[in-house]
Enzyme design. Structure first.
Site, short mmCIF file in Angstrom:
data_model
loop_
_atom_site.label_atom_id
_atom_site.label_comp_id
_atom_site.label_asym_id
_atom_site.label_seq_id
_atom_site.Cartn_x
_atom_site.Cartn_y
_atom_site.Cartn_z
N ASP A 4 42.05 35.52 43.40
CA ASP A 4 40.66 35.49 42.93
C ASP A 4 39.70 35.28 44.09
O ASP A 4 38.55 35.69 44.04
CB ASP A 4 40.48 34.39 41.88
CG ASP A 4 41.26 34.72 40.61
OD1 ASP A 4 41.19 35.89 40.19
OD2 ASP A 4 41.94 33.84 40.08
N ASN B 77 50.44 34.02 46.55
CA ASN B 77 50.90 33.36 45.33
C ASN B 77 52.36 33.72 45.08
O ASN B 77 52.94 34.51 45.81
CB ASN B 77 50.00 33.71 44.14
CG ASN B 77 49.97 35.20 43.87
OD1 ASN B 77 50.97 35.78 43.49
ND2 ASN B 77 48.81 35.82 44.11
N LYS C 205 40.43 37.10 27.29
CA LYS C 205 40.48 37.96 28.48
C LYS C 205 40.52 39.42 28.11
O LYS C 205 39.90 40.25 28.78
CB LYS C 205 41.73 37.63 29.30
CG LYS C 205 41.50 36.45 30.19
CD LYS C 205 42.65 36.16 31.10
CE LYS C 205 42.35 34.82 31.75
NZ LYS C 205 43.47 34.29 32.49
O1 C5P Z 1 41.69 36.36 34.50
P1 C5P Z 1 43.08 36.54 34.93
O2 C5P Z 1 43.22 36.63 36.43
O3 C5P Z 1 44.05 35.58 34.33
O4 C5P Z 1 43.46 37.96 34.33
C1 C5P Z 1 44.70 38.52 34.59
C2 C5P Z 1 44.65 40.01 34.52
O5 C5P Z 1 43.56 40.50 35.31
C3 C5P Z 1 45.88 40.64 35.13
O6 C5P Z 1 46.19 41.83 34.43
C4 C5P Z 1 45.48 40.89 36.56
O7 C5P Z 1 46.25 41.94 37.13
C5 C5P Z 1 44.02 41.24 36.41
N1 C5P Z 1 43.21 40.87 37.59
C6 C5P Z 1 42.39 41.81 38.14
N2 C5P Z 1 41.63 41.50 39.26
C7 C5P Z 1 41.65 40.26 39.77
C8 C5P Z 1 42.45 39.27 39.17
C9 C5P Z 1 43.22 39.62 38.08
O8 C5P Z 1 42.36 42.95 37.67
N3 C5P Z 1 40.90 39.99 40.83
#
Ligand code: C5P
Length: 420
Positions: A296, A225, A358
């Site tokens: 993800d 990304n 979140k």
């Molecule tokens: O749900 P989202 O990905 O938008 O959430 C963002 C937050 O979650 C960020 O702080 C990111 O570093 C963390 N994150 C995580 N593990 C993942 C994806 C995102 O801890 N697999």
């Protein structure tokens, strides 16, 4: 918060015509209650007499590393330690370059290298010198190391053009100094200030994640990304500058490591980042700041050899599996009591509500929300605008600013919220 009269400023004046404005800056600083000592490069003394600064600051001016009778001549390290914060105004292209590469060949560059505290620079130069890739690269490097920059502004330059390169006005530099001065720890009764140029963050253990992850498709291709790591690296540099013990876990990024980290862990994939975070949580950090853009999903079975288009045909499907969500799934299993968690969220609609959702879902204490489609923010843009939210809602909204400055402000706001 320290008062100006407990704060010592080393004002370094380098050789540009804007040096004359630094006389007024000295006066403003003294009037505001700061203690000021001035150091000048040889070139600066061609523009303004050291005597002017001596009278305005009330202290002898350091102009020569070897000068007879100059108290700093032999012990420049001690002399540099006198200051709580250092201001370079005007900062010429030459001094920026020396500071970026650690050159110490005269009084100002030597003191700059020897001083342990925060640094603010007010660049001033001809527009071509400012725009030169060498100068720009030096500025990026210095900012990443936690140096604060104020300006340059656009206006009438001594070379006769109206363009970018003008030193900010003394009042504007004073305003930037006041912000930086808020981060300075007052000295103890003996006036001692070791390397404690900070308040809240000094001595805290801070774990920061940064950058993207690369999820292998085959040995040469990956899913990634656009995260550059800028925010995480800037936060790490700023936390170091405030005396924190910082561990930085980063995905693949092309940027230099901040100076003074306690530990740096480079990872490739989301799974590697999960493992690195779990390991680092065992050292019981006080803060976890998750700026990383963790993928993800990852390819379910990365190919061991390079995939060939002839074998894949006109179209192909890639099987993906969910990566662990580090905040939601890894942190709860490893967190020690007292850990404060800061997450980041990139949202394009309903920013606050989604960010708060979140924060609750991932048991964060704070979340920094940004909308890359908003004016003054976005991928690849120098400036960014963010909101800081706690469980009760928004606690701070930034102006649109370079990430290095935002990082400094975020740490200040987090400290303020914790202390208030
Ligand atoms: O749900 P989202 O990905 O938008 O959430 C963002 C937050 O979650 C960020 O702080 C990111 O570093 C963390 N994150 C995580 N593990 C993942 C994806 C995102 O801890 N697999």
């Amino acid at each position: 918060m320290p008062t100006p009269d407990s704060i010592r400023i080393m004002l370094m004046v380098t050789g540009g015509i804007a040096a004359y404005k630094s006389c007024m800056l000295t006066r403003l600083l003294v009037q505001a209650g700061f203690s000021v000592k001035v150091a000048m490069t040889e070139a600066a003394t061609r523009f303004v007499s050291p005597m002017t600064f001596q009278v305005l600051s009330g202290h002898p001016v350091a102009t020569d590393l070897w000068g007879e009778g100059q108290s700093h001549a032999l012990d420049h390290v001690e002399y540099a330690r006198w200051s709580d914060l250092t201001v370079v105004a005007p900062a010429t292209a030459n001094t920026l370059a020396k500071a970026a590469s650690g050159i110490a060949d005269e009084i100002v560059s030597t003191l700059l290298l020897a001083q342990p505290g925060p640094v603010l620079m007010a660049p001033a130069m001809n527009d071509n010198m400012w725009r030169h890739p060498a100068t720009q690269a030096n500025v990026v490097l210095l900012k990443e190391r936690g140096v604060q920059m104020v300006g340059p502004g656009t206006g009438f330059l001594a070379c006769g053009t109206v363009d970018e390169g003008r030193m900010m006005e003394p009042e504007e530099i004073l305003a930037a100094i006041r912000i930086l001065a808020d981060t300075v720890v007052p000295r103890d009764a003996d006036g001692d200030s070791p390397t404690d140029q900070t308040n809240f963050w000094a001595g805290r253990k801070v774990l920061i994640t940064a950058g993207p992850t690369h999820e292998a498709i085959d040995p040469v291709r990956y899913i990634g990304n656009r995260s550059s790591g800028a925010m995480g690296f800037a936060l790490a540099a700023q936390a170091v500058a405030r005396g924190a013990a910082v561990t930085l876990i980063s995905g693949p990024v092309a940027r230099p490591r901040p100076r003074g980290l306690r530990e740096f862990v480079g990872v490739e994939t989301g799974r590697e980042m999960s493992a690195a975070v779990a390991t680092a949580l065992a050292a019981n950090p006080d803060w976890l700041i998750m700026t990383a853009a963790v993928a993800d999903f990852a390819p379910a079975q990365p190919a061991s050899g390079k995939l060939k288009k002839e074998d894949l045909g006109a179209g192909w499907q890639l099987d993906m599996v969910r990566n662990p969500d580090i905040l939601a799934e890894i942190v709860p299993a490893h967190r020690q009591p007292g850990l404060k968690v800061v997450g980041f969220a990139l949202e394009t609609e309903d920013v606050q509500a989604r960010a708060l959702g979140k924060l609750k879902a991932k048991a964060m204490d704070y979340i920094v929300a940004n909308n890359p489609t908003a004016e003054g923010s976005g991928f690849g843009e120098e400036n960014h605008q963010v909101q800081l939210l706690a469980a009760g809602g928004m606690i701070w909204q930034s102006e649109s600013r370079p990430k290095a400055e935002l990082a400094a402000e975020l740490l200040t706001e987090l400290a303020r919220h914790q202390s208030g």
